[in-house]
Design a protein around this motif. Structure first.
Motif, PDB file in Angstrom:
ATOM      1  N   LEU A 157       0.821  -1.209   0.000  1.00 16.03           N
ATOM      2  CA  LEU A 157       0.000   0.000   0.000  1.00 16.03           C
ATOM      3  C   LEU A 157       0.860   1.266   0.000  1.00 16.03           C
ATOM      4  CD1 LEU A 157      -2.832  -0.868   2.550  1.00 16.03           C
ATOM      5  CD2 LEU A 157      -3.170  -0.283   0.140  1.00 16.03           C
ATOM      6  N   HIS A 158       0.373   2.287  -0.686  1.00 16.84           N
ATOM      7  CA  HIS A 158       0.933   3.626  -0.522  1.00 16.84           C
ATOM      8  C   HIS A 158       0.654   4.093   0.905  1.00 16.84           C
ATOM      9  CE1 HIS A 158       2.059   4.444  -4.633  1.00 16.84           C
ATOM     10  NE2 HIS A 158       0.842   4.221  -5.100  1.00 16.84           N
ATOM     11  N   PRO A 159       1.483   4.965   1.468  1.00 18.12           N
ATOM     12  CA  PRO A 159       1.139   5.583   2.752  1.00 18.12           C
ATOM     13  C   PRO A 159      -0.240   6.228   2.664  1.00 18.12           C
ATOM     14  CG  PRO A 159       3.418   6.058   2.193  1.00 18.12           C
ATOM     15  CD  PRO A 159       2.820   5.385   0.987  1.00 18.12           C
ATOM     16  N   GLY A 160      -1.076   5.952   3.643  1.00 16.57           N
ATOM     17  CA  GLY A 160      -2.448   6.451   3.620  1.00 16.57           C
ATOM     18  C   GLY A 160      -3.408   5.532   2.896  1.00 16.57           C
ATOM     19  N   GLY A 161      -2.882   4.455   2.288  1.00 15.48           N
ATOM     20  CA  GLY A 161      -3.731   3.519   1.555  1.00 15.48           C
ATOM     21  C   GLY A 161      -4.599   2.677   2.475  1.00 15.48           C
ATOM     22  N   THR A 162      -5.582   2.030   1.860  1.00 19.58           N
ATOM     23  CA  THR A 162      -6.605   1.303   2.618  1.00 19.58           C
ATOM     24  C   THR A 162      -6.628  -0.175   2.238  1.00 19.58           C
ATOM     25  OG1 THR A 162      -7.996   3.272   2.717  1.00 19.58           O
ATOM     26  CG2 THR A 162      -9.073   1.163   3.144  1.00 19.58           C
ATOM     27  N   LEU A 163      -6.751  -1.027   3.249  1.00 21.94           N
ATOM     28  CA  LEU A 163      -7.033  -2.445   3.055  1.00 21.94           C
ATOM     29  C   LEU A 163      -8.490  -2.685   3.398  1.00 21.94           C
ATOM     30  CD1 LEU A 163      -6.379  -5.507   2.731  1.00 21.94           C
ATOM     31  CD2 LEU A 163      -5.681  -5.482   5.158  1.00 21.94           C
ATOM     32  N   VAL A 164      -9.216  -3.322   2.495  1.00 23.72           N
ATOM     33  CA  VAL A 164     -10.589  -3.762   2.758  1.00 23.72           C
ATOM     34  C   VAL A 164     -10.635  -5.265   2.551  1.00 23.72           C
ATOM     35  CG1 VAL A 164     -13.010  -3.597   2.111  1.00 23.72           C
ATOM     36  CG2 VAL A 164     -11.569  -1.556   2.030  1.00 23.72           C
ATOM     37  N   MET A 165     -11.054  -5.971   3.581  1.00 22.06           N
ATOM     38  CA  MET A 165     -11.055  -7.430   3.538  1.00 22.06           C
ATOM     39  C   MET A 165     -12.388  -7.970   4.048  1.00 22.06           C
ATOM     40  SD  MET A 165      -8.455 -10.066   5.523  1.00 22.06           S
ATOM     41  CE  MET A 165      -7.051  -9.605   4.492  1.00 22.06           C
ATOM     42  N   THR A 213      -3.021   0.987  11.041  1.00 18.74           N
ATOM     43  CA  THR A 213      -3.704   1.848  11.999  1.00 18.74           C
ATOM     44  C   THR A 213      -5.177   1.942  11.607  1.00 18.74           C
ATOM     45  OG1 THR A 213      -3.265   3.864  10.715  1.00 18.74           O
ATOM     46  CG2 THR A 213      -1.620   3.200  12.371  1.00 18.74           C
ATOM     47  N   LYS A 214      -5.962   2.505  12.513  1.00 20.70           N
ATOM     48  CA  LYS A 214      -7.410   2.668  12.276  1.00 20.70           C
ATOM     49  C   LYS A 214      -8.039   1.351  11.831  1.00 20.70           C
ATOM     50  CE  LYS A 214      -6.916   7.568  11.082  1.00 20.70           C
ATOM     51  NZ  LYS A 214      -7.158   8.628  10.066  1.00 20.70           N
ATOM     52  N   VAL A 215      -7.627   0.280  12.487  1.00 19.27           N
ATOM     53  CA  VAL A 215      -8.172  -1.044  12.167  1.00 19.27           C
ATOM     54  C   VAL A 215      -9.577  -1.146  12.752  1.00 19.27           C
ATOM     55  CG1 VAL A 215      -7.881  -3.531  12.404  1.00 19.27           C
ATOM     56  CG2 VAL A 215      -5.866  -2.044  12.174  1.00 19.27           C
ATOM     57  N   ARG A 266     -26.168 -20.457  11.026  1.00 14.38           N
ATOM     58  CA  ARG A 266     -27.362 -20.551  11.860  1.00 14.38           C
ATOM     59  C   ARG A 266     -27.015 -20.612  13.352  1.00 14.38           C
ATOM     60  NH1 ARG A 266     -29.392 -25.228   9.997  1.00 14.38           N
ATOM     61  NH2 ARG A 266     -30.004 -24.183   8.071  1.00 14.38           N
ATOM     62  N   ASN A 267     -25.953 -21.340  13.689  1.00 17.39           N
ATOM     63  CA  ASN A 267     -25.612 -21.485  15.104  1.00 17.39           C
ATOM     64  C   ASN A 267     -24.494 -20.544  15.561  1.00 17.39           C
ATOM     65  OD1 ASN A 267     -23.182 -22.670  14.268  1.00 17.39           O
ATOM     66  ND2 ASN A 267     -23.909 -24.761  14.562  1.00 17.39           N
ATOM     67  N   GLY A 268     -24.091 -19.616  14.686  1.00 18.41           N
ATOM     68  CA  GLY A 268     -23.088 -18.635  15.062  1.00 18.41           C
ATOM     69  C   GLY A 268     -21.667 -19.140  15.055  1.00 18.41           C
ATOM     70  N   LEU A 269     -21.472 -20.335  14.522  1.00 18.52           N
ATOM     71  CA  LEU A 269     -20.130 -20.910  14.473  1.00 18.52           C
ATOM     72  C   LEU A 269     -19.295 -20.263  13.378  1.00 18.52           C
ATOM     73  CD1 LEU A 269     -18.046 -23.110  15.252  1.00 18.52           C
ATOM     74  CD2 LEU A 269     -19.227 -24.635  13.642  1.00 18.52           C
ATOM     75  N   ILE A 270     -19.875 -20.118  12.190  1.00 19.62           N
ATOM     76  CA  ILE A 270     -19.211 -19.461  11.067  1.00 19.62           C
ATOM     77  C   ILE A 270     -19.624 -17.996  11.050  1.00 19.62           C
ATOM     78  CG2 ILE A 270     -18.937 -19.410   8.556  1.00 19.62           C
ATOM     79  CD1 ILE A 270     -17.683 -21.842   9.908  1.00 19.62           C
ATOM     80  N   GLN A 271     -18.650 -17.127  10.886  1.00 21.61           N
ATOM     81  CA  GLN A 271     -18.917 -15.689  10.848  1.00 21.61           C
ATOM     82  C   GLN A 271     -18.309 -15.082   9.588  1.00 21.61           C
ATOM     83  OE1 GLN A 271     -17.264 -14.330  14.605  1.00 21.61           O
ATOM     84  NE2 GLN A 271     -19.216 -14.650  15.648  1.00 21.61           N
ATOM     85  N   TYR A 272     -18.967 -14.056   9.100  1.00 23.91           N
ATOM     86  CA  TYR A 272     -18.488 -13.335   7.929  1.00 23.91           C
ATOM     87  C   TYR A 272     -17.805 -12.075   8.427  1.00 23.91           C
ATOM     88  CZ  TYR A 272     -18.476 -11.693   3.070  1.00 23.91           C
ATOM     89  OH  TYR A 272     -18.106 -11.260   1.838  1.00 23.91           O
ATOM     90  N   GLY A 273     -16.476 -12.109   8.480  1.00 20.29           N
ATOM     91  CA  GLY A 273     -15.732 -11.010   9.044  1.00 20.29           C
ATOM     92  C   GLY A 273     -15.328  -9.988   8.003  1.00 20.29           C
ATOM     93  N   VAL A 274     -15.488  -8.714   8.332  1.00 18.77           N
ATOM     94  CA  VAL A 274     -15.008  -7.642   7.454  1.00 18.77           C
ATOM     95  C   VAL A 274     -14.005  -6.804   8.235  1.00 18.77           C
ATOM     96  CG1 VAL A 274     -17.078  -7.602   6.029  1.00 18.77           C
ATOM     97  CG2 VAL A 274     -16.981  -6.152   8.054  1.00 18.77           C
ATOM     98  N   LEU A 275     -13.026  -6.303   7.509  1.00 23.02           N
ATOM     99  CA  LEU A 275     -11.939  -5.553   8.139  1.00 23.02           C
ATOM    100  C   LEU A 275     -11.541  -4.392   7.253  1.00 23.02           C
ATOM    101  CD1 LEU A 275      -8.754  -6.867   9.878  1.00 23.02           C
ATOM    102  CD2 LEU A 275      -8.470  -5.415   7.856  1.00 23.02           C
ATOM    103  N   GLN A 276     -11.307  -3.253   7.863  1.00 18.48           N
ATOM    104  CA  GLN A 276     -10.727  -2.101   7.176  1.00 18.48           C
ATOM    105  C   GLN A 276      -9.527  -1.641   7.968  1.00 18.48           C
ATOM    106  OE1 GLN A 276     -12.633   1.860   7.864  1.00 18.48           O
ATOM    107  NE2 GLN A 276     -14.473   0.642   8.316  1.00 18.48           N
ATOM    108  N   ALA A 277      -8.493  -1.161   7.281  1.00 14.15           N
ATOM    109  CA  ALA A 277      -7.280  -0.717   7.952  1.00 14.15           C
ATOM    110  C   ALA A 277      -6.543   0.275   7.065  1.00 14.15           C
ATOM    111  CB  ALA A 277      -6.387  -1.913   8.281  1.00 14.15           C
ATOM    112  N   ARG A 278      -5.774   1.143   7.688  1.00 13.58           N
ATOM    113  CA  ARG A 278      -5.008   2.158   6.960  1.00 13.58           C
ATOM    114  C   ARG A 278      -3.517   1.967   7.209  1.00 13.58           C
ATOM    115  NH1 ARG A 278      -9.648   2.417   6.203  1.00 13.58           N
ATOM    116  NH2 ARG A 278     -11.020   4.208   5.908  1.00 13.58           N
ATOM    117  N   LYS A 279      -2.746   2.293   6.185  1.00 11.38           N
ATOM    118  CA  LYS A 279      -1.297   2.300   6.347  1.00 11.38           C
ATOM    119  C   LYS A 279      -0.848   3.692   6.792  1.00 11.38           C
ATOM    120  CE  LYS A 279       3.095   1.455   4.013  1.00 11.38           C
ATOM    121  NZ  LYS A 279       3.789   0.886   2.831  1.00 11.38           N
TER     122      LYS A 279
END
Length: 279
Positions: A157-165, A213-215, A266-279
């Motif tokens: 990432l460039h400085p200030g760039g964003t990761l979206v996962m 940062t800003k995770v 249905r039982n909360g075992l599997i989760q769909y995780g989203v993440l954002q973070a900055r360099k």
């Protein structure tokens, strides 16, 4: 000689991608059905809404250079190009997916703006290119060393760039899973060729350790859970069933595993995780 994890992933998507695209279109990821999963919409709209919601959630308004890690047939790459006007580099382990993506790009006259390469994403650590946005939509679950992946994203990432996962996760536990829960996890990982899944909380910590940062993370399980019902219903058509048979055993097992994904949500075992973070 047993196949490596990457070889298994490649073979799985080489065998299944034509079937998926023929029946379900260019987007090979969950759909977004509203925060509580109650919105009624067709699958394609839900899949495109997923991309829009992720961009809005991460406050991404502009990007000139985007890296799409695990780009599939290029559906997200083309959507991101249209939405942001960006140059997009996508990587996939599957030559079949890359060929499908190339055909789409030619048809949409975007081949000069969207490049799809057959490449292990972790080998990009040797690249001199840097990006404003790294996009990882349901590919990180295939990577065994999440710390290496996070460090790679930080470096590219460039400085200030964003990761979206957005990635498949398991519920955070302290004392281990029950026998029945572990059985569901093992079958999902086996049929979809996944290393052990991480929790959302673990991903947050790994991202911070990598220097981000800003995770921020969130659980979007409720928003995406209806997707599997939609896919299972459409899989019951004669066209879908014949396509699965022609694709072979690994694709059939992948279709069979959809029931475990449903059960896990249905039982909360599997989760769909989203993440954002900055360099």
């Amino acid at each position: 000689m047993p196949y490596s994890l990457n070889e298994k992933i490649k073979h799985f998507y080489d065998a299944s991608s034509y079937v998926w695209v023929d029946r379900w279109g260019e987007h090979m990821h969950h759909g977004y059905y509203g925060q509580n999963g109650k919105d009624k919409k067709d699958r394609l709209q839900a899949q495109e809404d997923m991309i829009t919601e992720l961009l809005n959630w991460a406050h991404v308004r502009k990007a000139d250079f985007i890296l799409d890690l695990g780009c599939g047939a290029g559906g997200s790459a083309r959507f991101l190009h249209r939405k942001l006007g960006a140059y997009v580099l996508g990587v996939t382990l599957s030559p079949v997916q890359a060929a499908i993506a190339h055909d789409y790009n030619i048809a949409e006259k975007t081949a000069d703006k969207i490049v799809i390469k057959v490449q292990d994403m972790l080998t990009l650590k040797n690249s001199d290119e840097r990006f404003d946005l790294i996009w990882s939509l349901e590919s990180a679950e295939h990577i065994e060393d999440k710390a290496e992946l996070m460090h790679l994203c930080y470096e590219l990432l460039h400085p200030g760039g964003t990761l979206v996962m957005a990635t498949w996760c398991v519920r955070e536990v302290q004392s281990g899973f029950s026998t029945s829960e572990q059985k569901i996890i093992d079958r999902i990982c086996s049929y979809y060729h996944l290393p052990p899944l991480k929790s959302i909380e673990a991903l947050n910590q790994i991202a911070m350790t990598a220097g981000f940062t800003k995770v921020k993370t969130a659980d979007w399980s409720m928003a995406v859970a209806p997707f599997w019902s939609d896919v299972m219903k459409s899989a019951l058509s004669w066209k879908s069933l014949t396509g699965l048979i022609r694709a072979g055993w690994s694709t059939i097992k992948g279709a069979w595993a959809m029931q475990y994904m449903q059960r896990g949500y249905r039982n909360g075992l599997i989760q769909y995780g989203v993440l954002q973070a900055r360099k």
